[in-house]
Design an enzyme around this catalytic site. Structure first.
Site, PDB file in Angstrom:
ATOM      1  N   ASP A 565      17.453  68.044-111.447  1.00 45.44           N
ATOM      2  CA  ASP A 565      17.778  69.266-110.712  1.00 45.44           C
ATOM      3  C   ASP A 565      17.146  70.531-111.277  1.00 45.44           C
ATOM      4  O   ASP A 565      15.997  70.829-110.988  1.00 45.44           O
ATOM      5  CB  ASP A 565      19.298  69.419-110.608  1.00 45.44           C
ATOM      6  CG  ASP A 565      19.943  68.313-109.779  1.00 45.44           C
ATOM      7  OD1 ASP A 565      19.304  67.259-109.637  1.00 45.44           O
ATOM      8  OD2 ASP A 565      21.056  68.484-109.297  1.00 45.44           O
ATOM      9  N   GLU A 795      31.504  63.988-115.686  1.00 50.81           N
ATOM     10  CA  GLU A 795      30.100  63.986-115.266  1.00 50.81           C
ATOM     11  C   GLU A 795      29.178  64.384-116.418  1.00 50.81           C
ATOM     12  O   GLU A 795      28.099  63.829-116.591  1.00 50.81           O
ATOM     13  CB  GLU A 795      29.927  64.963-114.097  1.00 50.81           C
ATOM     14  CG  GLU A 795      28.507  65.059-113.564  1.00 50.81           C
ATOM     15  CD  GLU A 795      28.369  66.087-112.452  1.00 50.81           C
ATOM     16  OE1 GLU A 795      27.343  66.058-111.757  1.00 50.81           O
ATOM     17  OE2 GLU A 795      29.282  66.929-112.286  1.00 50.81           O
TER      18      GLU A 795
END
Length: 825
Positions: A565, A795
């Site tokens: 990302d 996460e």
């Protein structure tokens, strides 16, 4: 060397010769008079032929463009990998294949009956239905939820802490009959501890168990009665035949019951349908509305597709839900009460034995009675319990079409990264998932891979995010649902493939080899798609597509296709970029495909040549090594002198809400993106074991990894603290994501690589071994401690405090901590 499609040069293209039978040339064989008199006719014929050629050219061009337009949603022309599913694999027919809800069961069938649980506390229910639990939502702020045991086939049990109560949900299955077998589910509600029980005496909890049909399912459902008492739900579908569900109060007191039978607008609106039907019958007595007929616009009554039964009890109590198939001719006992308890216990024992056999944690000094052991079992179980079955079509886009179109409708059997935030399939995540799943159950792992590769189109492309069905679509804003066929995702399934071949080798059975043989042409096409669409301008280089060169909002244009990302890349995206992580993915993929080719007796010379070419450290060094920073790096048009600043408001408009924009203070230049930037991308030649064990550059990498700026007490940071964009927002609205946080998938690759280099012949074994022990211990300790303190695997993890961040639970690739504990990579 890298194989590329070869375009013949002009000299190699055989051009058709001009015809010798044209009107003009034929006239030269006649008399001069005849030739002169026919000259106007010759010119007319020439123009006719020219117009005809133009028309044919336009027709061919239009036909070819039409062909290109259809390629994006044309399936790969080859034998399907999935040959059996649904009722053909009865042990995996029913399952907890709805990972996005707290508890629900469905079948591996495109037209599945859907069942599930909702619950709420009547004295705490707020206006608008706030307080009803159904979908896994981070906003519910549950203290904990997740599977503690789940084998992917026979049973699962889950613990949910919704203070001050604990809900324990479980299910068991029984094969038999001709319609996929039977199952029972149990929901037990109790207080967390006795002190809480005294404070919350006689608290009520309402459980709602429902059955629903989606738009694909042919059949009916209805509530069943015994005089005035609701005893269950009955129905019929083309797959299940006749069936019934019964509700049994196994222990405790159930005060009252009610039901709802209506037509819900979709599976994504079941909770809203329940909320709209709730009625206040008495203080602390909220009931469902009963039958709520629905009608079409022509006043035609619709058959109900949603039936829910509410049972409200005083804590503690236990309710069993029994699904019985009409195809059972002999049923010695019902899966309820003591029978249920005995079968559940038998499955627990079998799970524990299989878990130890697979991961051998006891040999690593972790007692089976310890909290660490239970944590490892829960991490695996949440990965397995997070496997879902989806059906639908992706929305896709190519440069040859003006508007997005739909992929073909297809099923997908896949694990998901997060039940709350990402309850759908992600391509690069699933390759990491497969490393753990394949060690637990190879057949499940191969089945998952088979479903993914049946989504390959004729171009060799697989959409990187699968948003299939209305429930999955409801979790994603519409603007993010479109998938572009030029966009890639790291080919991590080659990691899974390599792991399977190394772990199992000759132990693969005939069916498993047959699956790999059917998958092989699709793996070839997938590799070829990468090797053509993602190659760089310089021979041997590769570039991620999808970066926005025109953005004025992003500090550094994101590279979503890389999976990393907002990790810093070249500040100004151009076609001349070279991405070192993609280079390494391709080297690894070529090696895995060459290995599979050899194992299947196929000619894999071109893959071996490609692997040898890319794993040649001289090429890697020439393309990506920086003598200045002494590390591997991307190449592109770059400057570090970039900041986000808010524009000055225009005169007389002082209250303008102007968004921060990127400001460049120094002209970018083509260079390696080295400077002070250092993190995961720079480590990829090490992470994927491309660097030779004897290379002095390996020593440099290992020493750099040992620096406190990159190695924290909790694992490797995604970006060094000395990097210019460390923990910087990418826009004023986007917090940092891969800019310092600790990610378990990358730390897994790092620990795995350290183990490899500590055992390979070379001068840096001791250095790798010391770092291996330090990093492995740091990651395991922190993930476990955060699970113990928060109830979740996360996460990502904060690089300064170790605290979990991002979404939770995240038992996708973060569950790879189990493999770190077992030291089996």
């Amino acid at each position: 060397m890298v194989r590329k499609r070869r375009t013949p040069s002009n000299s190699e293209v055989k051009k058709p010769e001009k015809g010798t039978n044209s009107a003009h040339s034929s006239s030269s064989n006649g008399s001069s008079t005849k030739g002169k008199s026919s000259k106007p006719f010759d010119i007319l014929g020439y123009w006719k032929q020219l117009v005809l050629c133009i028309v044919l050219g336009i027709a061919v061009s239009c036909g070819y463009m039409g062909y290109l337009e259809t390629r994006i949603n044309t399936p790969f022309d080859g034998k399907k990998v999935v040959l059996k599913s649904g009722l053909d694999i009865p042990e995996r027919f029913w399952g907890s294949y709805r990972p996005g809800v707290y508890f629900g069961l469905k079948t591996r069938d495109p037209a599945s009956l859907v069942t599930g649980l909702m619950w709420y506390f009547p004295n705490r229910l707020k206006p608008g239905g706030h307080g009803i639990r159904h979908w896994c939502e981070q906003g519910d702020n549950l203290a904990k939820y997740g599977w503690v045991r789940h084998d992917g086939k026979n049973f699962g049990e889950q613990e949910i802490i919704d203070r001050p109560f604990s809900l324990n949900t479980s299910f068991i299955k029984r094969l038999g009959g001709s319609n996929g077998g039977e199952w029972s589910a149990r929901i037990s509600v109790d207080y967390i501890n006795k002190n809480v029980a005294n404070e919350a005496k006689d608290e009520l909890v309402s459980l709602i168990w429902y059955v629903a049909l989606d738009e694909e399912t042919k059949g009916y459902i209805e509530a069943s009665y015994s005089q005035t008492k609701i005893i269950g739900i009955k129905g019929y579908t083309s797959t299940l035949g006749d069936f019934k569900l019964k509700f049994v109060n196994s222990s405790g007191v159930l005060d009252h019951e009610s039901f709802l039978s209506t037509t819900a607008p979709g599976l994504h609106l079941l909770k809203e349908t329940v909320i709209s039907s709730l009625r206040l019958a008495a203080p602390q007595k909220i009931v469902l509305a009963g039958e709520l007929p629905s009608f079409t616009g022509h006043d035609e009554k619709l058959d109900p597709n949603f039936v829910a039964v509410q049972l409200t009890g005083r804590v503690p109590f236990t309710m069993d839900v029994i699904f019985e198939s009409g195809s059972f001719s002999y049923r010695p006992d019902t899966l309820v009460g003591d029978t249920y308890t005995k079968i559940l216990q038998k499955n627990r024992v079998q799970f524990d034995q299989t878990f130890e056999k697979k991961f051998q944690l006891k040999t690593k000094g972790i007692p089976s009675s310890s909290k660490e052991y239970a944590f490892a079992q829960a991490a695996l179980s949440n990965m397995i319990g997070g496997i879902g079955y989806f059906y639908g079509a992706s929305k896709v886009q190519s440069t040859y079409i003006k508007e997005p179109v739909y992929y073909w409708r297809a099923p997908l059997y896949t694990a998901v990264p997060s039940r709350s935030f990402f309850p759908r399939g992600f391509l690069w995540d699933e390759g990491f998932h497969g490393l753990l799943i394949s060690q637990w159950d190879l057949d499940i792992a191969l089945d998952i891979m088979s479903h993914w590769f049946d989504l390959l189109n004729v171009e060799g492309w697989i959409p990187r995010e699968q948003i299939l069905g209305v429930e999955a679509l409801a979790k994603v804003p519409s603007e993010f649902t479109i998938q572009w066929n030029t966009y890639a995702n790291p080919p991590t399934f080659f990691l899974t493939l390599e792991s399977i071949l190394r772990r199992y080798g000759d132990k693969l059975n005939e069916d498993q080899w047959a699956t790999l043989e059917r998958m092989y042409p699709r793996l070839q096409a997938w590799f070829s798609w990468f090797n053509t669409t993602q190659r760089g301008e310089v021979p041997g280089s590769y570039r991620w597509r999808g970066r926005d060169p025109d953005t004025t909002r992003e500090l550094n244009p994101k590279t979503l296709t890389s999976g990393l990302d907002d990790y810093p890349r070249a500040s100004h995206p151009t076609d001349e970029e070279r991405h070192v992580d993609l280079y390494c993915w391709m080297a690894m993929a070529a090696h895995a495909l060459a290995t599979l080719s050899d194992a299947l007796g196929q000619d894999g010379r071109k893959y071996r040549q490609t692997a040898d070419y890319l794993m040649d450290n001289k090429l890697l060094d020439r393309l990506h090594w920086s003598d200045f920073s002494r590390r591997y790096a991307d190449y592109g048009l770059h400057t570090d002198s970039v900041r986000l600043e808010r524009p000055q408001p225009l005169p007389r408009q002082q209250n303008q809400n102007m968004e921060m924009q990127r400001v460049v203070f120094k002209k970018p230049e083509y260079r390696l993106v080295d400077g002070m930037t250092f993190g995961y991308v720079n480590l990829f030649p090490f992470l994927l074991q491309i660097v030779h064990p004897t290379s002095p550059k390996l020593e440099t990498i290992l020493k750099d990894m040992s620096q406190p700026s990159i190695l924290s007490k909790f694992g490797l940071r995604s970006l060094s603290k000395t990097s210019p964009l460390y923990m910087k927002r990418n826009t004023e609205h986007d917090p940092p994501y891969w800019r310092g946080q600790i990610w378990i998938n990358m730390n897994f690759l790092a620990v795995r690589a350290l183990k490899h280099y500590s055992e390979a012949e070379g001068p840096y074994r001791k250095l790798a071994e010391g770092l291996y022990k330090e990093l492995r211990k740091a990651v395991i300790s922190n993930v476990f401690n955060q699970y113990r303190h928060t109830g979740y695997v996360w996460e990502q993890y904060n690089d300064s405090t170790g605290e979990g961040s991002g979404c939770r639970p995240f038992t996708g690739w973060s569950a790879l901590v189990v493999l770190l504990m077992s030291e089996d990579y």
